[in-house]
Motif scaffolding. Structure first.
Motif: not given
Length: 140
Positions: A6-12, A36-38
């Motif tokens: 999740i931290t990678d999704i947030e950073a992206a 953001a959906e993911v």
């Protein structure tokens, strides 16, 4: 399952927000919306990782573009695995991770990056941190 933390999704998401800011302050770019959906589903279901294989294509492509903007390998050119250490003092990877790095997928590399960053014991995070800083061009 190849997982994306999740931290990678947030950073992206944050990288895309900076790279392609909202023109009107209301509507985010397509990449941010896809990621953001993911991210929202991960938060809702309290999942620390998204399954890379079932991630919507637009979100996965946006994540991969972010990954491409990050340093590939954590190496700082001080490889103690070449001297017989099981864990490299320079980058924090295991001997197998160093050897297999070229064959790793993006999510496998990011998993290693996450571990060594959390551990923060490798010299890249302290003793030789200046080697890990991105080069921005000639000094003024």
């Amino acid at each position: 399952m190849a997982g994306i933390h999740i931290t990678d999704i947030e950073a992206a998401i944050n990288w895309w927000r900076e790279r392609s800011p909202s023109a009107d302050g209301l509507v985010a770019c397509a990449e941010v919306r896809a990621l953001a959906e993911v991210y929202a589903l991960m938060v809702y279901y309290r999942e620390p990782e998204a399954d890379e294989d079932t991630m919507p294509r637009a979100a996965h492509e946006a994540w991969l573009r972010w990954v491409d903007s990050q340093p590939d390998a954590p190496c700082i050119a001080i490889c103690s695995t070449a001297q017989g250490d099981a864990l490299c003092k320079g980058c924090g990877r295991t001997e197998d991770e160093v050897q297999d790095w070229p064959a790793y997928t993006a999510s496998e590399k990011r998993r290693v990056w996450r571990r060594i960053t959390i551990e923060a014991t490798a010299w890249r995070f302290n003793r030789y941190a200046e080697r890990a800083k991105p080069h921005t061009g000639p000094e003024a």
